[in-house]
Design a protein around this motif. Structure first.
Motif, PDB file in Angstrom:
ATOM      1  N   ILE A 147       0.851  -1.194   0.000  1.00 22.52           N
ATOM      2  CA  ILE A 147       0.000   0.000   0.000  1.00 22.52           C
ATOM      3  C   ILE A 147       0.880   1.234   0.000  1.00 22.52           C
ATOM      4  O   ILE A 147       1.706   1.437   0.904  1.00 22.52           O
ATOM      5  CB  ILE A 147      -0.932   0.012   1.251  1.00 22.52           C
ATOM      6  N   HIS A 148       0.724   2.062  -1.020  1.00 18.23           N
ATOM      7  CA  HIS A 148       1.498   3.304  -1.125  1.00 18.23           C
ATOM      8  C   HIS A 148       0.832   4.446  -0.383  1.00 18.23           C
ATOM      9  O   HIS A 148       1.471   5.151   0.410  1.00 18.23           O
ATOM     10  CB  HIS A 148       1.673   3.704  -2.600  1.00 18.23           C
ATOM     11  N   GLU A 149      -0.426   4.680  -0.662  1.00 13.16           N
ATOM     12  CA  GLU A 149      -1.113   5.819  -0.039  1.00 13.16           C
ATOM     13  C   GLU A 149      -2.621   5.607  -0.066  1.00 13.16           C
ATOM     14  O   GLU A 149      -3.135   4.752  -0.793  1.00 13.16           O
ATOM     15  CB  GLU A 149      -0.765   7.125  -0.754  1.00 13.16           C
ATOM     16  N   LEU A 150      -3.299   6.405   0.723  1.00 10.42           N
ATOM     17  CA  LEU A 150      -4.748   6.435   0.745  1.00 10.42           C
ATOM     18  C   LEU A 150      -5.217   7.757   0.165  1.00 10.42           C
ATOM     19  O   LEU A 150      -4.638   8.812   0.446  1.00 10.42           O
ATOM     20  CB  LEU A 150      -5.285   6.279   2.172  1.00 10.42           C
ATOM     21  N   ARG A 151      -6.246   7.706  -0.632  1.00  3.43           N
ATOM     22  CA  ARG A 151      -6.807   8.912  -1.223  1.00  3.43           C
ATOM     23  C   ARG A 151      -8.318   8.889  -1.008  1.00  3.43           C
ATOM     24  O   ARG A 151      -8.910   7.839  -0.748  1.00  3.43           O
ATOM     25  CB  ARG A 151      -6.492   8.995  -2.729  1.00  3.43           C
TER      26      ARG A 151
END
Length: 523
Positions: free
Chosen positions: A240-244
């Protein structure tokens, strides 16, 4: 003098034995040789001065073959014309004897068009459902349009992923420990809860955080397009890189400008006009379907089996083509994973048209195929065309044949109505249809137009549906039609909902796009 003997007259079938005198054939041969005398050049002879005897020796066999073909064609046409016979399909000619210097003998077998009496138009009563788009429907459509333009922005709150969030991930999928084609992606954007990935994938990302690695175990659906993955368990390694979070687009002037319009009121007007058009088309399709059903109830007459066979074969070819296309699309979907995974933007942005439009399918029995007299010199069927035969049960084959019989019967009825009322396709209408068809092939329009203009069969194929619609309009105008106000949802509701399958849809055969085929093939 040509001798004609009728040797069969059963139902719509007729068969004749024909004898053309040898003198008639010889006359045709001599005429052909005289034509050649003025055309050919042979060593030792001046142009136009080649003796007939020399031509006879060199070209006699070919001239005799041409004379026989000419006699067969002319004799067949004359026999049908003099007796007022209207062939349903191309007559079958079998040569008994065509020896040079002897009489030409052959048989002519033909299936006739049945006599069809015009209907009592006033006795045809139809109910036409009509609807106007409600304001709520317009706003709902605008909402769907705005949804396709929505973006996303980084989530500033420090928390785990929740349904509705967009998770940016890398993933690698494995089956039995081995990576498989299309099972890898970098920085794919996955909207949790959108249901765009295989069951279980999105759910297992709920609660994840940036920087986290997870192992997701999922099972591909049995109906998954990639047959080598269908029903198989897979393990995906996910980073998981990021949450948007979604960034909704307001329904305002800026949205209208993105759509190429001046302001939101212009957009709202365009949407309403599109919905009105769609409802009008649905209304006409419903009343047309009801009309064809009514005509099918009113008529029951013997059909030319040649026409039924040809229609049945056309249905089977279409079915085979759809199966091939579906298989090709499935394979393409199963292996085409190297595309943009930003599904929030994976849409066509010309959304002034409501995209929830798969409600009123043009069912098989709505195509009646207006038939005219067959051209004895031209077989419009696909002679010798080999098509892969789909696997059908005897029950399915019988049902498809029933569809073919219905189409032929309705086509003959509509053709007779067109003939007796002088309804025709104008050149202008045909030209418009050709242009519309050519536009389906961007960059090749001129080539397509040239091909259609040079091939009469193409013009026939395009003019048939136009004439059918003109005849349907004519009958509706003459019939007793009562408008019934319904809601848009009622008008657009698939007729298959809460109803048994169409009689034109064989059992066990998918009615349209299969659910599995339309689902995303991405994990």
């Amino acid at each position: 003098m040509m001798q004609v003997t009728e040797i069969k007259a059963e139902g719509l079938a007729r068969q004749f034995r024909i004898q053309v005198p040898a003198a008639d054939i010889d006359k045709r041969v001599q005429n052909r040789l005289r034509e050649l005398a003025g055309q050919v050049r042979l060593p030792g002879f001046r142009p136009g001065k080649v003796p007939v005897a020399v031509l006879q020796k060199r070209y006699g066999a070919a001239a005799h073959g041409e004379a026989v073909e000419q006699a067969l064609d002319e004799s067949s046409r004359n026999i049908l014309s003099e007796r007022g016979l209207r062939p349903a399909v191309q007559p079958k000619i079998d040569i008994v004897s065509a020896t040079a210097g002897a009489d030409l003998e052959f048989t002519l077998a033909v299936e006739l068009l049945p006599e069809v009496a015009p209907p009592d138009y006033g006795a045809i009563t139809l109910e036409r459902p009509v609807a106007e788009p409600a304001d709520a429907q317009v706003e709902e459509t605008l909402g769907r349009i705005a949804e396709t333009f929505k973006g996303s922005r980084p989530l500033t709150e420090d928390r785990a992923a929740l349904p509705g969030d967009i998770v940016v991930v890398d993933y690698v999928g494995r089956v039995d420990g081995k990576e498989f084609e299309g099972g890898t992606a970098q920085r794919a954007e996955i909207e949790l809860g959108a249901g765009r990935f295989i069951p279980g994938f999105e759910e297992q990302l709920i609660g994840s955080r940036p920087g986290e690695d997870r192992e997701l175990t999922v099972t591909f659906p049995e109906a998954f397009p990639a047959k080598d993955l269908a029903g198989r368990e897979a393990v995906f390694s996910v980073h998981i890189h990021e949450l948007r979070e979604s960034e909704p687009v307001l329904i305002d002037d800026s949205l209208a400008v993105k759509m190429g319009l001046d302001n939101v009121e212009s957009l709202r007007k365009r949407v309403r006009e599109t919905l009105v058009t769609r409802l009008s088309e649905a209304s006409r399709m419903r009343v047309k379907r009801a009309l064809l059903d009514r005509l099918a109830e009113m008529y029951d007459f013997d059909l030319p089996q040649g026409m039924v066979d040809r229609e049945y074969e056309s249905i089977i070819r279409q079915l085979a083509g759809e199966e091939d296309a579906a298989e090709t699309a499935d394979q393409a979907d199963a292996h085409a994973h190297d595309h943009d995974h930003d599904h929030a933007h994976d849409h066509d942005h010309d959304h002034a048209h409501d995209h929830d439009h798969d409600h009123d399918h043009d069912h098989a029995h709505d195509h009646a195929h207006v038939h005219g007299d067959a051209d004895p010199g031209h077989d419009p069927a696909h002679a010798g065309e080999a098509a892969a035969q789909p696997k059908l049960t005897p029950e399915q084959a019988a049902e498809y044949r029933s569809i073919a019989e219905r189409r032929v019967r309705l086509g003959l009825v509509l053709a007779e109505i067109a003939r007796t009322n002088n309804l025709q396709v104008t050149q202008e209408e045909l030209s418009r249809a050709m242009v519309a068809e050519a536009r389906r092939y961007p960059g090749q329009e001129q080539n397509v137009l040239k091909y259609m203009r040079e091939n009469p069969a193409m013009a026939e194929a395009l003019s048939g549906p136009i004439l059918e619609e003109k005849v349907v309009d004519f009958i509706i105008e003459m019939a007793t039609v009562t408008d019934k106000a319904v809601t848009p949802d009622e008008l657009l509701k698939p007729e298959g909902d809460d109803a048994p399958p169409s009689s034109d849809q064989p059992k066990g055969q998918p009615a349209g796009t299969a659910e599995a085929g339309s689902a995303s093939t991405e994990p």
